[in-house]
Design an enzyme around this catalytic site. Structure first.
Site, PDB file in Angstrom:
ATOM      1  N   ASP A 189     -12.640 -30.020 -26.323  1.00 11.36           N
ATOM      2  CA  ASP A 189     -12.186 -30.609 -27.342  1.00 11.36           C
ATOM      3  C   ASP A 189     -10.112 -30.588 -27.282  1.00 11.36           C
ATOM      4  OD1 ASP A 189     -14.491 -30.395 -28.754  1.00 11.36           O
ATOM      5  OD2 ASP A 189     -14.363 -28.185 -28.879  1.00 11.36           O
ATOM      6  N   GLU A 355     -16.525 -36.149 -36.191  1.00 10.01           N
ATOM      7  CA  GLU A 355     -15.616 -34.610 -36.220  1.00 10.01           C
ATOM      8  C   GLU A 355     -14.610 -35.193 -35.465  1.00 10.01           C
ATOM      9  OE1 GLU A 355     -18.072 -32.443 -34.169  1.00 10.01           O
ATOM     10  OE2 GLU A 355     -18.070 -33.413 -32.730  1.00 10.01           O
TER      11      GLU A 355
HETATM   12  O1  FUB Z   1     -16.380 -27.390 -28.780  1.00 10.90           O
HETATM   13  C1  FUB Z   1     -17.622 -27.286 -30.144  1.00 10.90           C
HETATM   14  C2  FUB Z   1     -17.645 -28.224 -30.969  1.00 10.90           C
HETATM   15  O2  FUB Z   1     -17.689 -29.373 -30.160  1.00 10.90           O
HETATM   16  C3  FUB Z   1     -16.198 -29.002 -31.431  1.00 10.90           C
HETATM   17  O3  FUB Z   1     -15.611 -28.292 -32.166  1.00 10.90           O
HETATM   18  C4  FUB Z   1     -16.543 -30.874 -31.532  1.00 10.90           C
HETATM   19  O4  FUB Z   1     -15.629 -31.576 -31.788  1.00 10.90           O
HETATM   20  C5  FUB Z   1     -17.373 -30.832 -30.483  1.00 10.90           C
HETATM   21  O5  FUB Z   1     -16.447 -31.464 -29.474  1.00 10.90           O
END
Ligand code: FUB
Length: 465
Positions: A189, A355
């Site tokens: 991320d 997301e």
């Molecule tokens: O790294 C934790 C979670 O996994 C993130 O918040 C999401 O976007 C996914 O990448």
């Protein structure tokens, strides 16, 4: 209670020292991260290597086979259990860990047990320039060779033990063959930004089951290739009263002469409710402190998960907060950067959205980008839309980055984009399953060019392995 005679007392002392006398205080040592080989102090010319997944100390010479050289090369990475210690990753992606005190090579299961067993804290070694590796979870034990096998043995205050547990970090026997992650180790991320001409990278720390890491680190670079590790900038444990773990997806923006870090966090491992918070610092490398003492967006306040924040600031100075898993939301931030009018929250979920919202502006066009599918799925990928304002309306343009199995690239996503300060040069930072042994919780961060076609659409991003 009868008094012990001197002889008995002495014999107890000897027994204790032979079995488990705590190691004397040794100075912590800092290791360079990246590819290295570890040469024995007591047997120069012999190096730590793995053979049949067991740790050994074997001779390695320039005339040796490529396999032996590769087996004697490890990447020193952020400690899986602690950022102040280290883990050692082999070229096959597996980590050195101890089990039953035998040192071996295994895949990171992400459990607290595995992470602790695979983390070693560096202390000064027996001779200048050497280090000794104390176990994170058994601090009285050190990695040492015995009959050329690697074991985790209780410290003994003898010349022999000190030498057998000391190593010199040398240049790696196996040359690097691919670009690899920009910061060694497991991170995800990434939020990339340029502040005053220097690039900064803010990732999630990865390698934890259920993404349970509690802390964020910052890295910086002038060339997007060589990165400096600035250490931990926010730790949910001591620094955030309402979150313990799930330190996910930070995004940092400069405003009002300060730096604001937006982040997600959970109350405790196993608690699925994630909130979104904001922390503030006078420096891009922290330390950051929780600005509100409570979440900025509470779990359940809006549809979807309150994770994956991102802030875009338009040319008129107005900043917008984007966030959400399952649903994408946006709201103008107040000038203080730590509050907003709930009546102004808009839901802008495009088709395919999962997301990781990211917004940029180029030549008057707004680009809304996001990730599709599940981060544990090799089909995790990046798509985008364009629009006439930070709030849309958005026209979906399609997918710009996806898996390239022929290159070993799976699950590329959760990206961010940065423009070079003085040219129309853009780079995208994103994560993918760590190559070669990663998965949705063992991810690594890389950076590639992002280019635009003459009509303003984004050209497919070409990932480099
Ligand atoms: O790294 C934790 C979670 O996994 C993130 O918040 C999401 O976007 C996914 O990448």
């Amino acid at each position: 209670m009868p008094r012990r005679t001197g002889a008995v007392a002495l014999s107890l002392l000897v027994t204790a020292s032979t079995l488990a006398l705590p190691a004397p205080a040794a100075s912590a040592a800092a290791l360079p991260t990246g590819a290295r080989s570890l040469e024995s102090v007591s047997h120069p010319g012999r190096f730590v290597r793995h053979l049949d997944y067991l740790g050994r100390l074997d001779p390695v010479t320039s005339g040796g086979t490529a396999q032996v050289k590769q087996d004697a090369t490890f990447t020193v990475v952020n400690g899986l259990a602690s950022p102040s210690c280290y883990s050692f990753q082999a070229a096959n992606g597996l980590f050195l860990r101890h089990r039953d005190y035998r040192v071996r090579l295994e895949a990171n299961a992400g459990t607290a047990q595995f992470r602790a067993d695979a983390t070693f804290c560096a202390v000064t070694g027996s001779v200048t320039g050497s280090v000794s590796l104390a176990s994170f979870n058994f601090p009285d034990r050190r990695l040492r060779h015995r009959d050329y096998e690697l074991w985790l043995d209780t410290y003994q205050d003898t010349d022999r033990f000190r030498a057998d547990s000391s190593f010199r970090l040398t240049a790696p026997w196996a040359p690097k063959t691919a670009k690899g992650p920009v910061v060694p180790g497991l991170f995800a991320d990434p939020h990339i930004a340029n502040f005053d001409g220097r690039y900064y990278l803010y990732p999630t720390t990865d390698g934890y089951a259920s993404w349970a890491s509690p802390y964020y680190k910052a890295f910086s670079s002038t060339d997007l290739v060589n990165w400096t590790d600035h250490g931990v900038i926010l730790d949910h444990g001591p620094d955030v009263s309402w979150a313990d773990d799930s330190a996910w997806a930070p995004a940092v923006v400069a405003r009002n002469g300060r730096y604001y870090l937006y982040f997600s966090g959970g109350a405790a491992t196993g608690d699925t409710a994630k909130h979104l918070g904001v922390a503030v610092s006078d420096s891009p490398t922290g330390p950051f402190r929780d600005a509100l003492g409570r979440p900025l967006v509470r779990a359940g306040a809006y549809p979807g998960q309150a994770i994956d924040p991102m802030v875009f600031t338009d040319d008129d100075g107005q900043s917008y907060l984007y966030w959400g898993n399952g649903s994408a939301h946006v709201v103008p931030l107040n000038a203080d950067m730590v509050s907003f009018d709930p009546a102004k929250v808009r839901t802008i979920t495009p088709s395919g959205y999962r997301e990781a919202s990211f917004v940029l502006k180029r030549n008057g066009t707004y680009y809304f980008m996001w990730s599709e599918n599940d981060t544990r799925d090799e089909d995790y990928r990046i798509a985008y839309a364009t629009g006439p304002s930070p709030l849309g309306p958005w026209t979906k343009r399609g997918v710009v980055l996806q898996k390239r199995l022929e290159l070993g690239i799976k699950g590329p996503g959760h990206h961010s984009v940065v423009k070079a300060p003085t040219s129309d040069t853009w780079h995208v930072a994103y994560h993918r399953f760590a190559v070669p042994a990663g998965n949705g919780t063992n991810r690594e961060v890389t950076v590639d060019r992002m280019t635009f076609n003459a009509d303003g659409t984004i050209a497919p991003i070409v990932p480099t392995p």
